[in-house]
Design a protein around this motif. Structure first.
Motif, PDB file in Angstrom:
ATOM      1  N   ALA A 459      -2.531  14.920   1.979  1.00  0.00           N
ATOM      2  CA  ALA A 459      -2.305  14.320   3.301  1.00  0.00           C
ATOM      3  C   ALA A 459      -1.896  15.405   4.286  1.00  0.00           C
ATOM      4  CB  ALA A 459      -1.228  13.250   3.202  1.00  0.00           C
ATOM      5  N   ALA A 460      -1.023  16.320   3.834  1.00  0.00           N
ATOM      6  CA  ALA A 460      -0.571  17.396   4.730  1.00  0.00           C
ATOM      7  C   ALA A 460      -1.746  18.310   5.091  1.00  0.00           C
ATOM      8  CB  ALA A 460       0.528  18.203   4.044  1.00  0.00           C
ATOM      9  N   HIS A 461      -2.592  18.623   4.109  1.00  0.00           N
ATOM     10  CA  HIS A 461      -3.711  19.551   4.351  1.00  0.00           C
ATOM     11  C   HIS A 461      -4.755  18.908   5.269  1.00  0.00           C
ATOM     12  CE1 HIS A 461      -6.795  22.548   2.590  1.00  0.00           C
ATOM     13  NE2 HIS A 461      -5.921  23.219   3.320  1.00  0.00           N
ATOM     14  N   VAL A 462      -5.117  17.654   4.958  1.00  0.00           N
ATOM     15  CA  VAL A 462      -6.097  16.957   5.795  1.00  0.00           C
ATOM     16  C   VAL A 462      -5.495  16.734   7.189  1.00  0.00           C
ATOM     17  CG1 VAL A 462      -7.333  14.769   6.084  1.00  0.00           C
ATOM     18  CG2 VAL A 462      -7.322  15.903   3.875  1.00  0.00           C
ATOM     19  N   GLY A 463      -4.198  16.373   7.210  1.00  0.00           N
ATOM     20  CA  GLY A 463      -3.517  16.172   8.501  1.00  0.00           C
ATOM     21  C   GLY A 463      -3.538  17.441   9.338  1.00  0.00           C
ATOM     22  N   LEU A 464      -3.280  18.579   8.691  1.00  0.00           N
ATOM     23  CA  LEU A 464      -3.318  19.859   9.410  1.00  0.00           C
ATOM     24  C   LEU A 464      -4.719  20.101   9.979  1.00  0.00           C
ATOM     25  CD1 LEU A 464      -2.070  22.618  10.171  1.00  0.00           C
ATOM     26  CD2 LEU A 464      -2.776  23.455   7.917  1.00  0.00           C
ATOM     27  N   GLY A 465      -5.742  19.804   9.162  1.00  0.00           N
ATOM     28  CA  GLY A 465      -7.125  19.953   9.623  1.00  0.00           C
ATOM     29  C   GLY A 465      -7.375  19.085  10.845  1.00  0.00           C
ATOM     30  N   LEU A 466      -6.865  17.856  10.803  1.00  0.00           N
ATOM     31  CA  LEU A 466      -7.083  16.946  11.933  1.00  0.00           C
ATOM     32  C   LEU A 466      -6.334  17.419  13.185  1.00  0.00           C
ATOM     33  CD1 LEU A 466      -7.033  13.510  10.111  1.00  0.00           C
ATOM     34  CD2 LEU A 466      -8.920  14.456  11.433  1.00  0.00           C
ATOM     35  N   VAL A 467      -5.112  17.920  12.989  1.00  0.00           N
ATOM     36  CA  VAL A 467      -4.343  18.437  14.135  1.00  0.00           C
ATOM     37  C   VAL A 467      -5.111  19.600  14.783  1.00  0.00           C
ATOM     38  CG1 VAL A 467      -2.232  19.682  14.783  1.00  0.00           C
ATOM     39  CG2 VAL A 467      -2.092  17.692  13.301  1.00  0.00           C
ATOM     40  N   LEU A 468      -5.631  20.492  13.935  1.00  0.00           N
ATOM     41  CA  LEU A 468      -6.421  21.618  14.464  1.00  0.00           C
ATOM     42  C   LEU A 468      -7.669  21.108  15.180  1.00  0.00           C
ATOM     43  CD1 LEU A 468      -6.224  24.070  11.419  1.00  0.00           C
ATOM     44  CD2 LEU A 468      -5.049  24.296  13.604  1.00  0.00           C
ATOM     45  N   ALA A 544     -11.801   9.276   5.388  1.00  0.00           N
ATOM     46  CA  ALA A 544     -10.709  10.254   5.503  1.00  0.00           C
ATOM     47  C   ALA A 544      -9.644   9.992   4.443  1.00  0.00           C
ATOM     48  CB  ALA A 544     -10.094  10.178   6.893  1.00  0.00           C
ATOM     49  N   PHE A 545      -9.414   8.701   4.157  1.00  0.00           N
ATOM     50  CA  PHE A 545      -8.455   8.351   3.107  1.00  0.00           C
ATOM     51  C   PHE A 545      -8.965   8.859   1.753  1.00  0.00           C
ATOM     52  CE2 PHE A 545      -6.706   5.174   0.064  1.00  0.00           C
ATOM     53  CZ  PHE A 545      -5.381   5.526   0.197  1.00  0.00           C
ATOM     54  N   GLY A 546     -10.289   8.709   1.554  1.00  0.00           N
ATOM     55  CA  GLY A 546     -10.924   9.236   0.331  1.00  0.00           C
ATOM     56  C   GLY A 546     -10.751  10.742   0.249  1.00  0.00           C
ATOM     57  N   ASN A 547     -10.819  11.415   1.384  1.00  0.00           N
ATOM     58  CA  ASN A 547     -10.598  12.868   1.418  1.00  0.00           C
ATOM     59  C   ASN A 547      -9.208  13.210   0.887  1.00  0.00           C
ATOM     60  OD1 ASN A 547     -12.415  13.469   4.520  1.00  0.00           O
ATOM     61  ND2 ASN A 547     -13.093  13.464   2.415  1.00  0.00           N
ATOM     62  N   VAL A 548      -8.218  12.411   1.289  1.00  0.00           N
ATOM     63  CA  VAL A 548      -6.843  12.676   0.833  1.00  0.00           C
ATOM     64  C   VAL A 548      -6.744  12.433  -0.679  1.00  0.00           C
ATOM     65  CG1 VAL A 548      -4.433  11.961   1.025  1.00  0.00           C
ATOM     66  CG2 VAL A 548      -5.835  12.151   3.081  1.00  0.00           C
ATOM     67  N   LEU A 607     -12.299  21.685  -1.926  1.00  0.00           N
ATOM     68  CA  LEU A 607     -11.300  21.002  -1.099  1.00  0.00           C
ATOM     69  C   LEU A 607     -11.298  21.581   0.309  1.00  0.00           C
ATOM     70  CD1 LEU A 607      -8.269  20.530  -3.528  1.00  0.00           C
ATOM     71  CD2 LEU A 607      -9.768  18.778  -2.586  1.00  0.00           C
ATOM     72  N   HIS A 608     -11.548  22.882   0.414  1.00  0.00           N
ATOM     73  CA  HIS A 608     -11.581  23.499   1.740  1.00  0.00           C
ATOM     74  C   HIS A 608     -12.857  23.146   2.484  1.00  0.00           C
ATOM     75  CE1 HIS A 608      -8.110  25.760   0.364  1.00  0.00           C
ATOM     76  NE2 HIS A 608      -7.891  26.035   1.642  1.00  0.00           N
ATOM     77  N   TYR A 609     -13.994  23.358   1.808  1.00  0.00           N
ATOM     78  CA  TYR A 609     -15.284  23.140   2.477  1.00  0.00           C
ATOM     79  C   TYR A 609     -15.464  21.681   2.910  1.00  0.00           C
ATOM     80  CZ  TYR A 609     -17.206  27.713   1.027  1.00  0.00           C
ATOM     81  OH  TYR A 609     -17.458  29.043   0.853  1.00  0.00           O
ATOM     82  N   VAL A 610     -15.152  20.759   1.990  1.00  0.00           N
ATOM     83  CA  VAL A 610     -15.466  19.349   2.271  1.00  0.00           C
ATOM     84  C   VAL A 610     -14.310  18.649   2.989  1.00  0.00           C
ATOM     85  CG1 VAL A 610     -16.195  17.160   1.256  1.00  0.00           C
ATOM     86  CG2 VAL A 610     -16.956  19.302   0.240  1.00  0.00           C
ATOM     87  N   GLU A 611     -13.116  18.712   2.407  1.00  0.00           N
ATOM     88  CA  GLU A 611     -12.028  17.909   2.942  1.00  0.00           C
ATOM     89  C   GLU A 611     -11.373  18.533   4.182  1.00  0.00           C
ATOM     90  OE1 GLU A 611     -12.595  17.852  -0.351  1.00  0.00           O
ATOM     91  OE2 GLU A 611     -12.861  15.683  -0.554  1.00  0.00           O
ATOM     92  N   PHE A 612     -11.159  19.851   4.118  1.00  0.00           N
ATOM     93  CA  PHE A 612     -10.380  20.501   5.186  1.00  0.00           C
ATOM     94  C   PHE A 612     -11.276  20.892   6.367  1.00  0.00           C
ATOM     95  CE2 PHE A 612      -7.827  24.427   6.504  1.00  0.00           C
ATOM     96  CZ  PHE A 612      -6.878  23.677   7.162  1.00  0.00           C
ATOM     97  N   PHE A 613     -12.325  21.628   6.089  1.00  0.00           N
ATOM     98  CA  PHE A 613     -13.172  22.149   7.174  1.00  0.00           C
ATOM     99  C   PHE A 613     -13.831  21.033   7.983  1.00  0.00           C
ATOM    100  CE2 PHE A 613     -14.292  26.698   5.526  1.00  0.00           C
ATOM    101  CZ  PHE A 613     -12.937  26.992   5.498  1.00  0.00           C
ATOM    102  N   SER A 614     -14.146  19.902   7.301  1.00  0.00           N
ATOM    103  CA  SER A 614     -14.874  18.847   8.017  1.00  0.00           C
ATOM    104  C   SER A 614     -14.047  18.274   9.162  1.00  0.00           C
ATOM    105  CB  SER A 614     -15.266  17.731   7.045  1.00  0.00           C
ATOM    106  OG  SER A 614     -14.110  17.169   6.478  1.00  0.00           O
ATOM    107  N   LYS A 615     -12.751  18.580   9.192  1.00  0.00           N
ATOM    108  CA  LYS A 615     -11.907  18.010  10.239  1.00  0.00           C
ATOM    109  C   LYS A 615     -11.883  18.855  11.515  1.00  0.00           C
ATOM    110  CE  LYS A 615     -10.840  14.778   7.426  1.00  0.00           C
ATOM    111  NZ  LYS A 615     -11.989  15.062   6.549  1.00  0.00           N
ATOM    112  N   PHE A 616     -12.265  20.119  11.409  1.00  0.00           N
ATOM    113  CA  PHE A 616     -12.170  20.942  12.631  1.00  0.00           C
ATOM    114  C   PHE A 616     -13.206  22.066  12.704  1.00  0.00           C
ATOM    115  CE2 PHE A 616     -10.508  24.928  10.938  1.00  0.00           C
ATOM    116  CZ  PHE A 616     -10.047  24.529   9.693  1.00  0.00           C
TER     117      PHE A 616
END
Lengths: 630, 74
Positions: A459-468, A544-548, A607-616
């Motif tokens: 949640a923190a990692h995906v949240g950070l991606g979304l904030v960015l 996004a929930f699935g991403n978390v 986790l980086h390519y799919v979950e994190f990067f897709s947010k920003f």
């Protein structure tokens, strides 16, 4: 970070074109852009005069490469001062040089090829002829006769009587066909017929589609026993002759290689200069060069131009609007510890200019996730050690070095997490007095907290991606994306509040605020997506929930690793023999170590390519390729 | 008996999703390796595409964990 770029134009008289291109090439800091795209009214430079030189140099380069490939390069390869080829008549000089020396090497190479071919085919001839020799005693005077040897697969033996009949029809009683088995699969056949019947017989053989044994030119008409002896003699001589030719080739190329390597570098440089012209614009008397340059290098280029041409070409920075800046080439530069991760970012795609470079964040999170998955002091130590040794021994560079650096960092994090979980090759640490700082993963009681911890981390990692992502969309004034990402962030918060209440981790009173936050998030998502958002917004939020939830793999992969280690230790302990036990344990731990280096890397990357990067992450930047750096 | 059924349910949750993931990855992987042979610069994107179906088995793992922890009282 992405290095700030400036777009510059260099305008000068055409008589300065060559010198300007050489200077810019030497500085190797300008990424050439199409001048006519920057100045739409400008005519493109047509390199008609240089066409012949370009073609000539391309041909000479191919010939040089072929010559240099004739013998393996000695290591280290000596180099010659390249200045010898710094001439206006490079193509002519090089052609003269090659015409003088290349024929000797090419003749040697041809002879070497011929010998290699003979070494390949002659043993086959010798074997077949030896088999057919059994058929030859019936042959007497062959001067007026022609002989053809055939090898026929047993499957097609019915063709032999047919051939015999047809030959009698052609040559009457003056022909002979003898056949015998030469091995388990083949029948050898020898055809003897008068020379004048050669044409019709050959036509017959062509129609029958049987394979003839055609002897090399030198052995035509030679009796079989002599031919076999000759072939054997030739085969005996080939290795010696080949060795002598190889030595002569190596000697000759060693003599010319330094000079030719220098010539090759000069040809490549000149070809780059010639090909750069296709990017230029021109007027009747001037040329126009447009390019991107790292802003920090602009003063250096300006000073060099002014020093070389006090009254020559002028350089100016072109004011560039934000939309054009997005097309600027991308040069990433990061602090040393983060550099290995540039490779991993580029493995996906470069970011668009002006957007975020995620390298530093990847450098922080990726080894952390790797370590969390592996989470074992013993495995961590081994991976750290192997990575450091391999890095030094193999003198690794490029992608391999980046991966080894990453593994070393991951190994270090794994040691730290190993202390947190109290693991040393599974549960072996217990015997050494190692106790977990938090929980032991193999303990069933630890499962729920471990899963919750990984979901929290996700949640923190995906949240950070979304904030960015929100920040980036705001900065770029992309309102749609801004609302979408903000909506997803708020919606996720609402969703987690509701789950917290349902799982009785939060007081029941939180249900109303949770629901309200979720609805606000959905409303923002719909605002960002338009009408489609009425259907897509809940799906996007669930995705996004699935991403978390995907971060649960941090626990899952780790548990698989722990249990494999435990199985190895338990099995080894029950074998009753110390030697066998150590062997079995070593086998299990080696397997686990190999999987422990591979699997967490792939999963952390995913986790980086799919979950994190897709947010920003906005991918698709063009790499910065300075003219002259090739 | 009930614990046995829960365990079977948890096993099916992971096992069936793993099968689904494997089937998807086999097709994506085969196509991806072909694409990488032609264009090595696609390596990152191929890893990404191959990794996408893994979400299924992770969700299967989540369901299995929920079965065991929430229903099994672990």
């Amino acid at each position: 970070m992405i290095i700030p770029m400036a777009r510059v134009v260099i305008v000068g008289h055409k008589r300065h074109l060559d010198a300007t291109l050489q200077l810019v090439q030497r500085l190797a800091c300008v990424h050439l852009a199409n001048a006519t795209e920057a100045f739409p009214g400008l005519a493109a430079y047509i390199p008609t005069a240089e066409q012949a030189e370009t073609e000539e140099l391309a041909y000479l380069l191919a010939r040089l490469d072929a010559l240099l490939a004739l013998a393996p390069a000695p290591s280290p390869t000596p180099t010659e001062r390249t200045a010898v080829w710094e001439t206006e008549h490079l193509a002519q000089e090089l052609r003269r040089d090659l015409e003088r020396h290349a024929p000797i090497l090419e003749a040697l190479a041809q002879r070497r090829q011929a010998l290699r071919n003979e070494a390949e085919v002659l043993p086959g001839y010798a074997a077949t002829l030896t088999k057919l020799m059994r058929l030859t005693p019936i042959l007497t005077d062959l001067t007026r006769y022609e002989t053809v040897a055939l090898l026929i697969h047993r499957r097609y033996r019915d063709v032999i009587p047919h051939l015999a009949e047809e030959m009698r029809r052609i040559a009457g009683e003056r022909c002979e066909l003898v056949a015998d088995e030469v091995d388990a699969d083949h029948i050898g056949a020898l055809l003897v017929f008068p020379r004048e019947a050669s044409g019709p017989v050959q036509a017959l053989l062509g129609r029958s589609q049987v394979s003839q044994i055609t002897l090399p030119e030198t052995l035509r008409g030679v009796p079989f026993p002599e031919a076999v002896a000759h072939i054997r003699e030739q085969l005996r001589r080939i290795p010696e002759e080949l060795k002598a030719i190889e030595a002569e080739l190596a000697r000759q190329t060693a003599r010319h290689r330094p000079r030719w390597l220098a010539a090759r570098a000069a040809v490549l440089r000149r070809l780059e200069q010639l090909r750069a012209r296709s990017q230029l614009g021109e007027t009747e008397h001037t040329f126009v060069l447009v390019g991107w340059i790292p802003r920090r290098d602009l003063p250096r280029l300006r000073a060099a131009l002014e020093a070389e041409f006090p009254h020559g070409p002028a350089i100016e920075e072109i004011p560039t609007d934000p939309a054009t800046m997005l097309k600027a080439p991308v040069l990433l530069e990061n602090p040393r510890p983060a550099q290995p991760f540039q490779f991993l970012v580029q493995l996906l795609a470069l970011p668009v200019y002006g957007t975020l470079d995620p390298t530093a964040l990847m450098a922080l999170f990726m080894p952390l996730f790797f370590g969390l998955m592996l989470g074992d002091v013993g495995y961590g130590l081994l991976i750290l050690l192997i990575a450091l040794v391999a890095r030094t021994r193999m003198r690794a560079s490029g992608g391999l070095r980046s991966l080894l650096d990453f593994l070393a960092m991951g190994g270090a994090w794994s040691i730290l997490w190993g202390f947190v979980f109290g693991e040393f090759f599974g549960n072996l640490g217990h015997a050494l007095g190692l106790h977990p700082l938090w929980r032991e993963r193999a303990d069933p009681e630890a499962l729920a907290p471990l899963l919750l911890f990984t979901i929290g981390l996700g949640a923190a990692h995906v949240g950070l991606g979304l904030v960015l992502g929100v920040w980036q969309a705001w900065r770029g004034r992309h309102l749609g994306e801004f609302y979408e990402r903000a909506g997803m962030l708020v919606g996720l918060c609402g969703l987690f509040l509701l789950i917290g209440v349902i799982a009785r981790r939060l007081p029941a009173g939180w249900i109303t605020p949770g629901l309200a936050v979720l609805l606000i998030g959905l409303a923002l998502l719909i605002r960002g997506m338009g009408r489609l958002g009425l259907i897509m917004a809940p799906i996007e939020l669930l995705s996004a929930f699935g991403n978390v939830l995907s971060y649960l793999r941090l626990a899952a992969i780790g548990l698989a690793s722990v249990y494999l280690a435990l199985v190895g230790n338990t099995l080894a302990g029950r074998l009753g023999s110390v030697g066998l036990g150590v062997l079995v344990a070593a086998l299990f731990h080696s397997l686990n170590l190999a999987m422990g280096a591979f699997s967490p890397t792939i999963h952390a990357l995913r986790l980086h390519y799919v979950e994190f990067f897709s947010k920003f992450y906005e991918q698709g930047g063009e790499p910065f390729r300075p003219y002259g750096a090739a | 008996m009930e614990i046995g059924l829960l365990a079977i349910g948890a096993g099916l949750a992971v096992g069936l999703t793993a099968l689904g993931t494997g089937m998807a990855q086999s097709r994506i992987g085969a196509a991806g390796v072909g694409a990488m042979a032609e264009m090595p610069e696609l390596t990152g994107r191929v890893i990404l595409l191959v990794a996408i179906p893994e979400t299924m088995v992770i969700l299967g793992f989540a369901v299995a964990a929920m079965i065991l922890l929430l229903l099994g009282g672990g």
